[in-house]
Write a protein that holds these residues in place. Structure first.
Motif, mmCIF file in Angstrom:
data_model
loop_
_atom_site.group_PDB
_atom_site.id
_atom_site.type_symbol
_atom_site.label_atom_id
_atom_site.label_comp_id
_atom_site.label_asym_id
_atom_site.label_seq_id
_atom_site.Cartn_x
_atom_site.Cartn_y
_atom_site.Cartn_z
ATOM 1 N N UNK A 187 30.928 48.577 40.596
ATOM 2 C CA UNK A 187 29.721 48.037 39.985
ATOM 3 C C UNK A 187 29.275 46.852 40.827
ATOM 4 N N UNK A 188 27.990 46.526 40.834
ATOM 5 C CA UNK A 188 27.514 45.426 41.676
ATOM 6 C C UNK A 188 28.270 44.129 41.405
ATOM 7 N N UNK A 189 28.762 43.505 42.455
ATOM 8 C CA UNK A 189 29.421 42.209 42.343
ATOM 9 C C UNK A 189 30.883 42.254 41.966
ATOM 10 N N UNK A 190 31.361 43.370 41.430
ATOM 11 C CA UNK A 190 32.748 43.424 40.961
ATOM 12 C C UNK A 190 33.693 43.712 42.119
ATOM 13 N N UNK A 191 34.924 43.227 41.988
ATOM 14 C CA UNK A 191 35.920 43.419 43.035
ATOM 15 C C UNK A 191 37.240 43.982 42.506
ATOM 16 N N UNK A 192 37.476 43.865 41.214
ATOM 17 C CA UNK A 192 38.775 44.267 40.666
ATOM 18 C C UNK A 192 38.667 45.677 40.096
ATOM 19 N N UNK A 193 39.303 46.619 40.767
ATOM 20 C CA UNK A 193 39.229 48.026 40.395
ATOM 21 C C UNK A 193 40.598 48.503 39.932
ATOM 22 N N UNK A 194 40.572 49.456 39.025
ATOM 23 C CA UNK A 194 41.809 49.870 38.362
ATOM 24 C C UNK A 194 42.905 50.379 39.305
ATOM 25 N N UNK A 195 42.621 51.194 40.288
ATOM 26 C CA UNK A 195 43.735 51.664 41.128
ATOM 27 C C UNK A 195 44.502 50.531 41.796
ATOM 28 N N UNK A 249 42.223 38.827 31.361
ATOM 29 C CA UNK A 249 41.008 38.247 30.779
ATOM 30 C C UNK A 249 40.186 37.531 31.842
ATOM 31 N N UNK A 250 40.878 36.808 32.722
ATOM 32 C CA UNK A 250 40.183 36.086 33.784
ATOM 33 C C UNK A 250 39.478 37.056 34.730
ATOM 34 N N UNK A 251 40.129 38.171 35.019
ATOM 35 C CA UNK A 251 39.527 39.193 35.880
ATOM 36 C C UNK A 251 38.205 39.688 35.305
ATOM 37 N N UNK A 252 38.180 39.980 34.012
ATOM 38 C CA UNK A 252 36.952 40.479 33.397
ATOM 39 C C UNK A 252 35.860 39.414 33.389
ATOM 40 N N UNK A 253 36.234 38.156 33.195
ATOM 41 C CA UNK A 253 35.240 37.082 33.218
ATOM 42 C C UNK A 253 34.636 36.918 34.609
ATOM 43 N N UNK A 254 35.492 36.973 35.624
ATOM 44 C CA UNK A 254 35.007 36.825 37.003
ATOM 45 C C UNK A 254 34.080 37.977 37.368
ATOM 46 N N UNK A 255 34.492 39.194 37.063
ATOM 47 C CA UNK A 255 33.650 40.345 37.393
ATOM 48 C C UNK A 255 32.349 40.335 36.593
ATOM 49 N N UNK A 256 32.406 39.882 35.346
ATOM 50 C CA UNK A 256 31.181 39.810 34.538
ATOM 51 C C UNK A 256 30.201 38.800 35.133
ATOM 52 N N UNK A 257 30.702 37.643 35.547
ATOM 53 C CA UNK A 257 29.827 36.635 36.169
ATOM 54 C C UNK A 257 29.223 37.160 37.464
ATOM 55 N N UNK A 258 30.044 37.814 38.277
ATOM 56 C CA UNK A 258 29.544 38.341 39.548
ATOM 57 C C UNK A 258 28.547 39.477 39.331
ATOM 58 N N UNK A 262 22.336 40.469 31.796
ATOM 59 C CA UNK A 262 23.466 39.870 31.069
ATOM 60 C C UNK A 262 24.629 40.842 30.973
ATOM 61 N N UNK A 263 25.825 40.304 31.049
ATOM 62 C CA UNK A 263 27.025 41.140 30.972
ATOM 63 C C UNK A 263 28.177 40.277 30.480
ATOM 64 N N UNK A 264 28.849 40.734 29.451
ATOM 65 C CA UNK A 264 29.981 39.999 28.895
ATOM 66 C C UNK A 264 31.284 40.553 29.465
#
Length: 420
Positions: free
Chosen positions: A3-11, A115-124, A132-134
């Protein structure tokens, strides 16, 4: 999941999580759970870098090329800006007391980083898209991507999972390969009703409750909104297709270029020792730019000063040349080596030699074979740098750049005029 801006992927996140948990456990145990945030971040950075040569740290963390170590370090440093997450971890550890087991300690640290990972990816994501994205929405994207992977795995082995695949499709499977199995090629092809039925079948076939059928309210809105699920699946699929960076469109160009080069070398080899004739194209271009008989010749450059009249300036230029590591008399020798009757020199006759050299370096590169040796800096074998030329012209570097660009513009205009 992309997704745009995200870096943390499940694999790759599984390895990031394990590396963070391993280092957190070692650090917190050594400090007996009494670290402050700054000490924890610094200590984690040291622990992670100590693991930099391990297979886990060097493993790929996502599809963008980031390693597990790079993603883990980025998340640790992000903790400085989100002290509330650290405070929550400290409160949880204090509630457990000093006798907390290693597994529980590692789990609580991993929960904080999840939790921190989701916050960082949501901000990015918000910064990249402007929408907006939570953190909960990012977590929902991850769940849908994981669910699609499971459905694709079941579809690929539909013969071994015939009953569950039939339950997902909502019909019994009789005969050959279901058409839906062939249609599922990417996440965008996954239908929302399949995902809802897959979650419903998990308890029956695996003994675990599906993510959309737990008592948690995290996905409650998705359970009753198949249209929303479909939109999120399509968004993931569209961005994955957009960012996949597949070079299919360039393969034909690559093949065409290879064939052209093969033909070119074949023609050269077939020519053998044949003596080439005159270059008619270059001769035509020279005739085109040659001055007409009735055309008044442009004034010659004035870079060859009268030694008696301008001895002071020559001495000053020699001093400047020495200060910029050029040989004494460089400007005089360079001016004498210039073909002042060339079309380019006549067009730039009003500019100084330093400007003309800057133009040649810009258009032809600093080491063109056509340059006379007198123009070259003996130290580098190339034309002087812009800083050296600016000193020789006794102007600032920005001024020399402006004069060079203006001269190039005049050359281009004169070329168009000749061509017209």
């Amino acid at each position: 999941m992309r997704l745009p801006g995200t870096r943390y992927q499940e694999p790759g996140w599984e390895e990031v999580r394990k590396l963070l948990g391993q280092c957190s456990l070692a650090l917190l145990r050594a400090a007996r759970l009494t670290l402050g945030l700054d000490d924890y971040v610094d200590g984690m950075a040291r622990q992670l870098r100590a693991q930099r040569r391990s297979a886990r740290a060097q493993a790929s963390g996502n599809s963008y090329g980031d390693s597990v170590l790079e993603l883990a370090l980025a998340l640790v440093y992000e903790l400085r800006a989100r002290a509330a997450d650290w405070d929550a971890l400290c409160a949880a550890l204090a509630a457990e007391g000093d006798g907390i087991a290693d597994a529980l300690l590692r789990k609580k640290a991993n929960d904080m980083y999840a939790l921190l990972r989701d916050k960082v990816d949501a901000d990015n994501y918000q910064a990249a898209c402007g929408r907006p994205c939570s953190p909960n929405r990012i977590y929902a994207y991850r769940m849908l991507d994981t669910a699609y992977g499971e459905i694709a795995r079941l579809f690929a082995g539909w013969e071994q999972h015939r009953a569950q695949v039939g339950a997902i499709l909502g019909r019994a499977i009789d005969g050959g390969v279901p058409i839906e199995v062939r249609q599922l090629r990417a996440i965008g092809d996954c239908r929302p009703e399949w995902l809802l039925r897959w979650s419903e079948t998990l308890e029956r076939y695996t003994g675990t409750i599906g993510p959309l059928h737990t008592r948690s309210k995290r996905f409650a809105s998705l359970k009753t909104s198949p249209d929303k699920i479909g939109a999120m699946l399509r968004e993931i699929g569209e961005y994955e297709a957009l960012s996949a960076n597949r070079d299919h469109d360039w393969l034909q160009d690559l093949d065409d270029a290879s064939v052209w080069m093969e033909d070119y070398w074949r023609v050269l080899q077939a020519a053998g020792d044949a003596t080439p004739g005159p270059d008619r194209i270059l001769e035509a271009r020279e005739d085109e730019f040659a001055p007409a008989d009735d055309e008044q010749a442009a004034p010659a450059p004035d870079d060859l000063p009268d030694a008696a009249a301008d001895a002071g300036r020559q001495a000053r230029l020699e001093t400047i040349a020495a200060t910029v590591s050029l040989p004494p008399g460089y400007m005089l020798a360079a001016a004498r080596a210039e073909d002042r009757q060339s079309w380019a020199a006549r067009t730039m006759a009003g500019d100084g030699l330093a400007v003309r050299l800057a133009v040649y370096a810009r258009l032809l590169g600093p080491d063109d074979d056509s340059f006379p040796d007198a123009w070259r800096d003996p130290a580098s074998g190339e034309l002087p740098t812009m800083q050296q030329l600016a000193a020789l012209a006794e102007v600032s570097l920005p001024t020399l750049r402006k004069r060079r660009d203006a001269a190039i513009a005049r050359l281009q205009a004169a070329t168009l005029l000749k061509g017209g």
